[in-house]
Design an enzyme around this catalytic site. Structure first.
Site, PDB file in Angstrom:
ATOM      1  N   ARG A 129      -3.475   0.806  14.864  1.00 52.31           N
ATOM      2  CA  ARG A 129      -3.822   2.233  14.958  1.00 52.31           C
ATOM      3  C   ARG A 129      -4.997   2.427  15.927  1.00 52.31           C
ATOM      4  O   ARG A 129      -4.981   3.333  16.756  1.00 52.31           O
ATOM      5  CB  ARG A 129      -4.211   2.803  13.579  1.00 52.31           C
ATOM      6  CG  ARG A 129      -3.204   2.538  12.469  1.00 52.31           C
ATOM      7  CD  ARG A 129      -2.070   3.546  12.419  1.00 52.31           C
ATOM      8  NE  ARG A 129      -1.221   3.314  11.258  1.00 52.31           N
ATOM      9  CZ  ARG A 129      -0.086   2.602  11.278  1.00 52.31           C
ATOM     10  NH1 ARG A 129       0.360   2.067  12.407  1.00 52.31           N
ATOM     11  NH2 ARG A 129       0.627   2.429  10.168  1.00 52.31           N
ATOM     12  N   GLU A 143       5.769   1.145  -5.152  1.00 52.31           N
ATOM     13  CA  GLU A 143       6.243   1.598  -3.831  1.00 52.31           C
ATOM     14  C   GLU A 143       7.355   0.710  -3.299  1.00 52.31           C
ATOM     15  O   GLU A 143       7.097  -0.307  -2.655  1.00 52.31           O
ATOM     16  CB  GLU A 143       5.083   1.635  -2.813  1.00 52.31           C
ATOM     17  CG  GLU A 143       5.549   2.127  -1.431  1.00 52.31           C
ATOM     18  CD  GLU A 143       4.447   2.164  -0.376  1.00 52.31           C
ATOM     19  OE1 GLU A 143       3.331   1.689  -0.641  1.00 52.31           O
ATOM     20  OE2 GLU A 143       4.717   2.656   0.731  1.00 52.31           O
ATOM     21  N   LYS A 170       6.289   5.751  -5.487  1.00 55.60           N
ATOM     22  CA  LYS A 170       6.073   6.108  -4.075  1.00 55.60           C
ATOM     23  C   LYS A 170       7.305   5.669  -3.278  1.00 55.60           C
ATOM     24  O   LYS A 170       7.378   4.535  -2.803  1.00 55.60           O
ATOM     25  CB  LYS A 170       4.800   5.434  -3.557  1.00 55.60           C
ATOM     26  CG  LYS A 170       4.541   5.643  -2.069  1.00 55.60           C
ATOM     27  CD  LYS A 170       3.108   5.301  -1.677  1.00 55.60           C
ATOM     28  CE  LYS A 170       2.928   5.386  -0.167  1.00 55.60           C
ATOM     29  NZ  LYS A 170       1.532   5.360   0.245  1.00 55.60           N
ATOM     30  N   GLY A 180       6.857   6.851   9.136  1.00 58.45           N
ATOM     31  CA  GLY A 180       7.168   6.944  10.569  1.00 58.45           C
ATOM     32  C   GLY A 180       7.691   8.316  10.968  1.00 58.45           C
ATOM     33  O   GLY A 180       7.928   8.568  12.155  1.00 58.45           O
ATOM     34  N   ARG A 192       0.191   7.738   7.876  1.00 53.97           N
ATOM     35  CA  ARG A 192       0.296   8.351   9.214  1.00 53.97           C
ATOM     36  C   ARG A 192       0.497   9.850   9.138  1.00 53.97           C
ATOM     37  O   ARG A 192      -0.035  10.602   9.957  1.00 53.97           O
ATOM     38  CB  ARG A 192       1.450   7.678   9.985  1.00 53.97           C
ATOM     39  CG  ARG A 192       1.110   6.262  10.396  1.00 53.97           C
ATOM     40  CD  ARG A 192       2.348   5.460  10.733  1.00 53.97           C
ATOM     41  NE  ARG A 192       3.134   5.091   9.548  1.00 53.97           N
ATOM     42  CZ  ARG A 192       4.254   4.401   9.570  1.00 53.97           C
ATOM     43  NH1 ARG A 192       4.745   4.017  10.739  1.00 53.97           N
ATOM     44  NH2 ARG A 192       4.885   4.085   8.465  1.00 53.97           N
TER      45      ARG A 192
HETATM   46  C1  5MM Z   1      -1.418   3.003   5.128  1.00 49.77           C
HETATM   47  O1  5MM Z   1      -0.497   1.939   5.301  1.00 49.77           O
HETATM   48  C2  5MM Z   1      -0.222   1.204   4.119  1.00 49.77           C
HETATM   49  C3  5MM Z   1      -0.578  -0.223   4.232  1.00 49.77           C
HETATM   50  O2  5MM Z   1       0.152  -0.923   5.147  1.00 49.77           O
HETATM   51  P1  5MM Z   1      -0.207  -2.476   5.480  1.00 49.77           P
HETATM   52  O3  5MM Z   1      -0.311  -3.229   4.216  1.00 49.77           O
HETATM   53  O4  5MM Z   1       0.965  -2.879   6.316  1.00 49.77           O
HETATM   54  O5  5MM Z   1      -1.483  -2.482   6.248  1.00 49.77           O
HETATM   55  C4  5MM Z   1       1.225   1.495   3.657  1.00 49.77           C
HETATM   56  O6  5MM Z   1       1.621   0.775   2.540  1.00 49.77           O
HETATM   57  C5  5MM Z   1       1.251   2.949   3.319  1.00 49.77           C
HETATM   58  O7  5MM Z   1       0.488   3.185   2.154  1.00 49.77           O
HETATM   59  C6  5MM Z   1       2.635   3.518   3.100  1.00 49.77           C
HETATM   60  O8  5MM Z   1       3.610   2.905   3.864  1.00 49.77           O
HETATM   61  C7  5MM Z   1       2.578   4.986   3.449  1.00 49.77           C
HETATM   62  O9  5MM Z   1       2.097   5.141   4.751  1.00 49.77           O
HETATM   63  P2  5MM Z   1       2.953   6.013   5.764  1.00 49.77           P
HETATM   64  O10 5MM Z   1       2.206   5.898   7.072  1.00 49.77           O
HETATM   65  O11 5MM Z   1       4.317   5.413   5.792  1.00 49.77           O
HETATM   66  O12 5MM Z   1       2.923   7.404   5.167  1.00 49.77           O
END
Ligand code: 5MM
Length: 338
Positions: A30, A174, A216, A260, A289
């Site tokens: 990011r 999740e 989630k 995404g 995101r």
């Molecule tokens: C914020 O990203 C979370 C952690 O990802 P990594 O373990 O790969 O660093 C991820 O689990 C996130 O909580 C979910 O996917 C939701 O994020 P998005 O961006 O998909 O809303």
């Protein structure tokens, strides 16, 4: 607070969850996209700016943190969890150790992190966490996800959830079916059905109190390379149908990942789902995101421009807060941004 109360507070109408639990590798990606150096001080500055914004009180029920962040002290004297609590949200923590290659099905992953989890949970509770998160990842392909991946990830999610409830915290469960690929919306529906079914089989086997959990999930959406993209109405209809059929009614809250989708898409789709929500589920967002992309861009322009970074974040938080009540519209997007 009882687990059920915590879960309901995290997903209260008009509010949702900020997923700020990017691991060091993910936040590196990011920050690279905005040309910011990935060092601890910058990670704290960005996150503290979000956690201290006015949108927190009105629209954020919980914040998911990464191990590094829950231990950080802000520059205004409070610890990160203290700042989040002061602003009316519940601090939470990602406790999985990431998706690792699944032996025997090397193109798939299983999420690890159960070893030593009981002791880590005790420490996180002391640091202020009242809920946790564990993410399982499923890729759609011709022969994926395999039942090996569906079963092993569900088993791990259930063992995680049992340990978390034993530690008096709410587990966010999740299971993320990825958007990557050219599959159609029906394939996403079918795969998500199988994944959710197996998750709740295992959660029941491990005697999880479902009233003290939050799900989630992904929305039911065509693959990002699919030629037939679906309307928000179709996405909402299929998503709600899939949840009604596969999520036990005791689950108090369902908080989607954005996965995404763009910021606007994730707000629009959540809004459509809530417009037709005839269940007792509190349906909201748990976006990473989807909540942070614009704020991150502002941070890239000028890390010290707190006002612009917070303005971008407050706007997304407000839009998604409206979507959690089915009250969002594209016109409000323009008005509020102006
Ligand atoms: C914020 O990203 C979370 C952690 O990802 P990594 O373990 O790969 O660093 C991820 O689990 C996130 O909580 C979910 O996917 C939701 O994020 P998005 O961006 O998909 O809303």
């Amino acid at each position: 607070m009882e687990l059920n109360e915590i879960a309901k507070k995290m997903c209260a109408k008009g509010k949702g969850i900020l997923a700020a639990d990017e691991s060091t590798g993910t936040i590196a990606k990011r920050f690279k996209s905005i040309n910011v150096e990935n060092i601890e001080a910058n990670r704290l500055t960005f996150r503290q700016t979000l956690f201290n914004s006015s949108g927190m009180k009105d629209y954020i029920g919980g914040v998911i943190l990464f191990d590094e962040t829950i231990r950080q002290k802000t520059t205004i004297g409070l610890s990160v969890p203290e700042l989040i609590s002061k602003n009316g949200a519940i601090p939470g923590i990602k406790v999985d150790k990431g998706a690792k290659p699944l032996a025997g099905s090397s193109e798939e992953t299983v999420t690890e992190g159960l070893d030593g989890l009981r002791d880590r949970l005790k420490e996180y509770y002391k640091l202020g966490a009242r809920f946790t998160k564990w993410r399982a990842v499923y890729k759609i392909g011709d022969s994926f996800p395999s039942s090996q991946s569906i079963k092993s990830n569900a088993h791990a999610l259930a063992r995680y959830a049992a340990l978390v409830q034993e530690s008096k915290m709410v587990p966010i469960v999740e299971p993320e079916v990825l958007m990557d690929g050219s599959h159609d919306i029906k394939k996403c529906y079918d795969v998500t059905t199988n994944v959710l079914n197996e998750c709740y089989n295992e959660l029941n086997l491990h005697k999880i109190d479902l009233k003290g959990t939050v799900l989630k999930p992904n929305m039911i959406i065509p693959g990002s390379d699919c030629k037939d993209q679906s309307s928000p109405e179709e996405i909402a209809g299929k998503t709600l149908d899939c949840l009604k059929k596969n999520v036990p009614s005791e689950v108090p809250g369902i908080a989607f990942l954005s996965g995404g989708q763009s910021e606007i898409e994730s707000s629009r789709n959540l809004n459509e789902i809530n417009k037709i929500n005839d269940t007792n589920f509190l349906i909201t967002f748990s976006y990473g995101r989807g909540l942070q992309a614009s704020a991150l861009k502002e941070f890239g322009k000028n890390q010290n421009n707190v006002e612009n970074i917070q303005k971008a974040f407050n706007h997304r938080a407000k839009m998604n807060g409206l979507s959690s009540k089915g009250k969002w519209s594209i016109n409000l997007e323009k008005d509020s941004a102006a």
